[in-house]
Structure formats: C-alpha cells, structure tokens
Design a protein around this motif. Sequence first.
Motif, short mmCIF file in Angstrom:
data_model
loop_
_atom_site.label_atom_id
_atom_site.label_comp_id
_atom_site.label_asym_id
_atom_site.label_seq_id
_atom_site.Cartn_x
_atom_site.Cartn_y
_atom_site.Cartn_z
N VAL A 1 44.54 71.44 36.02
CA VAL A 1 44.70 72.88 35.81
C VAL A 1 46.03 73.10 35.09
CG1 VAL A 1 44.95 75.12 36.92
CG2 VAL A 1 43.39 73.42 37.90
N LEU A 2 46.00 73.88 34.03
CA LEU A 2 47.20 74.23 33.28
C LEU A 2 47.67 75.62 33.71
CD1 LEU A 2 46.06 73.06 29.74
CD2 LEU A 2 47.29 71.74 31.48
N VAL A 3 48.95 75.72 34.06
CA VAL A 3 49.49 77.00 34.47
C VAL A 3 49.97 77.75 33.24
CG1 VAL A 3 51.25 78.17 35.85
CG2 VAL A 3 50.13 76.10 36.72
N GLU A 4 49.39 78.92 33.03
CA GLU A 4 49.69 79.72 31.84
C GLU A 4 50.89 80.63 32.06
OE1 GLU A 4 48.04 80.89 27.89
OE2 GLU A 4 47.87 79.17 29.22
N TRP B 1 43.52 68.97 40.46
CA TRP B 1 42.74 69.72 41.44
C TRP B 1 41.29 69.28 41.39
CZ3 TRP B 1 43.81 72.20 45.57
CH2 TRP B 1 42.91 73.12 46.14
N SER B 2 40.61 69.37 42.53
CA SER B 2 39.18 69.06 42.63
C SER B 2 38.41 70.34 42.95
CB SER B 2 38.92 68.02 43.71
OG SER B 2 39.56 66.80 43.41
N ASP B 3 37.39 70.63 42.16
CA ASP B 3 36.66 71.88 42.34
C ASP B 3 35.40 71.88 41.48
OD1 ASP B 3 36.21 74.73 43.00
OD2 ASP B 3 38.36 74.72 43.45
N TYR C 1 34.26 76.36 36.84
CA TYR C 1 33.42 77.43 36.34
C TYR C 1 33.62 77.69 34.85
CZ TYR C 1 31.67 79.32 40.83
OH TYR C 1 31.02 79.52 42.02
N ASP C 2 32.51 77.97 34.17
CA ASP C 2 32.53 78.51 32.82
C ASP C 2 32.17 79.99 32.88
OD1 ASP C 2 33.06 76.04 31.48
OD2 ASP C 2 30.98 75.48 31.81
N PHE C 3 32.61 80.76 31.88
CA PHE C 3 32.39 82.20 31.87
C PHE C 3 31.86 82.67 30.52
CE2 PHE C 3 35.60 81.29 35.03
CZ PHE C 3 35.14 82.00 36.12
N ASP C 4 31.02 83.71 30.59
CA ASP C 4 30.48 84.31 29.38
C ASP C 4 30.42 85.83 29.60
OD1 ASP C 4 29.30 84.75 26.94
OD2 ASP C 4 27.27 84.28 27.65
N GLY D 1 41.60 75.60 32.44
CA GLY D 1 41.13 74.23 32.60
C GLY D 1 41.78 73.32 31.58
N GLY D 2 42.16 72.12 31.99
CA GLY D 2 42.92 71.24 31.11
C GLY D 2 42.13 70.69 29.95
N GLU D 3 40.80 70.53 30.09
CA GLU D 3 40.02 69.90 29.04
C GLU D 3 39.75 70.85 27.88
OE1 GLU D 3 36.56 67.89 30.33
OE2 GLU D 3 37.62 66.57 31.72
N ASP D 4 39.29 72.05 28.18
CA ASP D 4 38.94 72.98 27.10
C ASP D 4 39.75 74.27 27.14
OD1 ASP D 4 37.90 74.28 29.26
OD2 ASP D 4 35.82 74.06 28.67
N ARG D 5 40.69 74.34 28.08
CA ARG D 5 41.62 75.47 28.19
C ARG D 5 40.92 76.80 28.48
NH1 ARG D 5 46.72 74.40 27.12
NH2 ARG D 5 47.17 76.62 26.92
N HIS D 6 39.72 76.76 29.05
CA HIS D 6 39.07 78.02 29.38
C HIS D 6 39.72 78.63 30.63
CE1 HIS D 6 36.85 75.50 32.22
NE2 HIS D 6 36.50 76.60 32.84
#
Length: 209
Positions: A117-120, A136-138, A141-144, A158-163
């Motif tokens: 998790v990236l803290v913005e 973190w383990s969880d 979620y993706d959002f639209d 999120g660290g992988e796609d920064r959503h």
Amino acid sequence: MTRRLLVHTRTTDYRHDSIPAALAAVGGLDGFTVDATEDPAALEGDLTPYAAVVFLCTSGDILTDAGRAALAAAVESGTGFAGLHSAACTEENWPWYTGELQRSRFAGHPPFGTGVVLVEDHAHPATAHLPAEWTWSDEWYDFDPVPDPAEVAVLLRGGEDRHPLAWHHRQGRGRVFFTALGHDSAAYADPAFLAHLRGGLEWVCEGRR
C-alpha cells in the motif's frame, strides 16, 4: 470528548466472517461510543445525535426508502459517514450513495493476497502513522469509476497499479471517509490498521462540532 457512532452491519449479499471482530474492534476504540445495529429501521429516524454513521462490511441493499432519505439528510447537514471494505458493495442501485457519498462503486477484486500500500497523504489522521510503503494482506478492491482526484482526496493507493484504496471528501456539510481494506478478522487486531480506522473516524466526526 466521546463521539457517538451508529454502526450498521446489515448484509443482504456476501457476509464477511470478520464482522464480529470488526465490530468489537471499532467498539474498543478510545473516544467512541458505539450503537451497533442490523435493523434498517434504526436509520429511518433522527440521526443527528450521532457524530457519524458507519457502514461496517455491509453489502447489498440494506436501507428502506425512509432510511435512505434520513441518511442523506443527516450527511448533508453535517453528520459524518465512514464506509469500511464492502460498504463499497452496498446500495449500488442508489445513485446518491454511489455517486455523491461513495463517489465510486466496487468493480471486483483478485484473490486475497499480500501487496504494498502506498501512502498518498501523511497529513491526514488516518494515514499519518503509516510508512510511505506499507505491506498488507487483503482483498485488493477495484473501483468503477476510479475515484476522481478532483473530487476526493486519495489517502492510500495500491502499489501495483496505484488505484485508490482509501479516500475522503465532504458531502454537503458532512465529512466522508472510505477504506477498502479490512476483509479478514486479522486486520482488526493489527495496530496500524486500527490506527487507520481511528484516524478516519476521528476526522469524519469533526464535522459535527
């Protein structure tokens, strides 16, 4: 000062096994008094005695028409709102909830797993205690639609796609906080996650001053 919360845990779709642990954790946070309910009628009346309403791992359509009207009126007039995890899978057919309150809706998730998790924003009380990168383990979620940074202040990505994974904004006079984290029971025994929840709840309650 003790803040009073109305914590709603009703589900009409998927029900998380973590709800008892989550409810106990929120009830154990210093500075809050919790009224917990799964009764839709509890949200149909005057909500102004509460500093905030919390949807804690709710799912599906959980409110009556009267409850929808009361919640919208309360938030618009200054009552805080916090949505945890599957609150994003709640009242998906109510445009005010998904569009104005939530500012997005759940769109799916990969299998439960561990990521970064990236803290913005380290200035917010929900994230001030976290490192810049938090393992973190969880359920991730993706959002639209993806929450618009012009409309919400993103706290976690999120660290992988920064959503976005957590954000806050104001709706009318009310403050709104959402975090997608909190799928399993272990989360509600983790000090960093509990501080994340406490900070978010403290922030939404400030609007009632």
